[in-house]
Design an enzyme around this catalytic site. Structure first.
Site, PDB file in Angstrom:
ATOM      1  N   ARG A 121       0.805  -1.288   0.207  1.00 56.30           N
ATOM      2  CA  ARG A 121      -0.096  -0.018  -0.107  1.00 56.30           C
ATOM      3  C   ARG A 121       0.965   1.393  -0.038  1.00 56.30           C
ATOM      4  NH1 ARG A 121      -3.359   0.746   4.206  1.00 56.30           N
ATOM      5  NH2 ARG A 121      -4.941   2.093   3.024  1.00 56.30           N
ATOM      6  N   LYS A 186       3.579  -6.915  12.544  1.00 54.48           N
ATOM      7  CA  LYS A 186       2.686  -7.256  11.060  1.00 54.48           C
ATOM      8  C   LYS A 186       3.045  -8.528  10.461  1.00 54.48           C
ATOM      9  CE  LYS A 186       1.534  -5.096   6.696  1.00 54.48           C
ATOM     10  NZ  LYS A 186       1.411  -3.843   6.024  1.00 54.48           N
ATOM     11  N   ARG A 320      -1.489   4.969  13.444  1.00 55.96           N
ATOM     12  CA  ARG A 320      -0.483   4.692  14.150  1.00 55.96           C
ATOM     13  C   ARG A 320      -0.794   4.742  15.639  1.00 55.96           C
ATOM     14  NH1 ARG A 320       1.664   4.019   9.744  1.00 55.96           N
ATOM     15  NH2 ARG A 320       3.348   4.996   8.649  1.00 55.96           N
TER      16      ARG A 320
HETATM   17  C1  BTN Z   1       0.431  -3.708   2.531  1.00 55.61           C
HETATM   18  O1  BTN Z   1       0.920  -3.025   2.055  1.00 55.61           O
HETATM   19  O2  BTN Z   1       0.305  -4.068   3.644  1.00 55.61           O
HETATM   20  C2  BTN Z   1      -0.021  -4.732   1.274  1.00 55.61           C
HETATM   21  C3  BTN Z   1       0.631  -5.682   0.813  1.00 55.61           C
HETATM   22  C4  BTN Z   1       0.139  -6.702  -0.029  1.00 55.61           C
HETATM   23  C5  BTN Z   1       1.034  -7.515  -0.569  1.00 55.61           C
HETATM   24  C6  BTN Z   1       0.522  -8.532  -1.807  1.00 55.61           C
HETATM   25  S1  BTN Z   1       1.570  -9.815  -2.002  1.00 55.61           S
HETATM   26  C7  BTN Z   1       0.316 -10.631  -3.307  1.00 55.61           C
HETATM   27  C8  BTN Z   1      -0.251  -9.199  -3.828  1.00 55.61           C
HETATM   28  N1  BTN Z   1       0.628  -9.058  -5.223  1.00 55.61           N
HETATM   29  C9  BTN Z   1       1.333  -7.644  -4.873  1.00 55.61           C
HETATM   30  O3  BTN Z   1       2.148  -7.159  -5.590  1.00 55.61           O
HETATM   31  N2  BTN Z   1       0.926  -7.265  -3.561  1.00 55.61           N
HETATM   32  C10 BTN Z   1       0.033  -8.052  -3.117  1.00 55.61           C
END
Ligand code: BTN
Length: 322
Positions: A121, A186, A320
């Site tokens: 994100r 996390k 946060r």
């Molecule tokens: C975050 O930032 O917390 C969200 C992360 C999401 C990662 C997943 S891995 C599978 C899918 N493909 C990606 O490129 N991103 C999501």
């Protein structure tokens, strides 16, 4: 990456997955490649995060044996007819689904062993070493358009928790709007990418990254993290994890599509990491502090700001601890 290179690397990992030594010469013969070519592929695999090392006179070995993702092992435990693709190394499973978005049916799922351009994100990268996590993206189209997806990320978090409970992992918490925590760190993240014109269905790519056994030396994650192997006393079977996760997503998304967020609102509160705690909401340059009071019927975070309860909707808000 060329198709040939991808096939060679897939075969190479399959040979190495037993955790035993394999000489460059034997691997070369088995794959129809020179020893130098094997050595080059190994180097690339190391760059993708595969924990492989070499010992002179013995050959190559993985640090520990590894069960690779298997289409058949996952497909046998999910509803017949679910479209499932299990890939080796790709840029991003979200990107893969996005590129095919107009031709997919609800529940179409893509899994990969590694991502070279995993997306998180807020434009961040998602660290995606080989075989170390679950990188999963599922397609779903919501006929009601953007309005119909309000609260979707919360439902996905609830589904992830349920899948983890199914494999014996308790104590998961969710951080609004879409982070999964375990023991205050996390464990997983959700990235939902949505497309659709006004008045048309909203086509969603629901991407989940769930840490299973990240290499201990992983140091390029910008916040405290954990993985399932750190909290479980038995090895995590990623194929089982994938099938329970897919099943829970199918179940929760079907219900969400039919009944919206209402059936899930009460499930959120006991999972809410920051419930009744002071938090800080970051919205662009603006900061708002208050006490987190859970969510409303449309999934907005309720914040007690100086005694007045105010709803805050998703988007680019970041939460946060205060
Ligand atoms: C975050 O930032 O917390 C969200 C992360 C999401 C990662 C997943 S891995 C599978 C899918 N493909 C990606 O490129 N991103 C999501």
């Amino acid at each position: 990456m060329s198709k040939h290179a991808n096939i060679a690397r897939t075969l190479l990992i399959q040979r190495l997955s037993d955790g035993q030594f394999h000489s460059g010469e034997t691997l070369g013969k088995e794959l129809g490649l020179t020893r130098a070519a094997i050595s080059k592929h190994i180097k690339v695999l190391k760059d993708y995060g595969l924990d492989v090392f070499s010992v002179t006179g013995k050959g190559y070995r993985l640090a520990s044996p590894m069960v690779l993702l298997s289409h058949s092992a996952i497909a046998k435990d999910i509803p017949a007819g679910t479209n499932l693709e299990v890939l080796n190394i790709i840029d991003s499973t979200n990107q893969y689904i996005k590129q095919r978005i107009d031709h997919l049916h609800n529940g179409h799922t893509c899994l990969a062993e590694a991502q070279t351009n995993g997306r998180g994100r807020h434009g961040r990268a998602w660290v995606s070493p080989y075989g170390a996590s679950m990188y999963l993206s599922m397609f779903w189209s919501f006929a009601g358009g953007y309005q119909a997806i309000s609260g979707l990320s919360l439902v996905v978090g609830i589904a992830i928790n349920q899948a983890l409970v199914d494999i014996g992992i308790a104590g998961v918490k969710l951080k609004w709007p879409n982070d999964v925590y375990l023991q205050g760190r996390k464990l997983a993240g959700v990235l939902i990418e949505a497309e659709g014109q006004l008045g048309e269905p909203c086509q969603c790519v629901i991407g989940i990254g769930l840490n299973v056994q990240l290499p201990k030396e992983t140091n390029n994650i910008d916040q405290p993290w954990t993985d399932l192997s750190s909290v479980s006393d038995k090895p995590i079977d990623r194929n089982q994890l994938a099938s329970v996760l897919i099943n829970q997503l199918l179940k929760h998304l079907t219900r969400f599509q039919q009944d919206g967020l209402a059936p899930f609102v009460d499930q959120w509160q006991p999972l809410d990491f920051f419930y009744d705690k002071p938090v800080k909401l970051l919205m662009g340059n603006k900061e708002i502090t208050g006490i987190n009071k859970g969510i409303n019927q449309s999934g907005a975070m309720l914040l007690d700001v100086g005694g007045k309860i105010e709803p805050f909707h998703g988007g680019e808000i970041s939460v946060r601890a205060n």
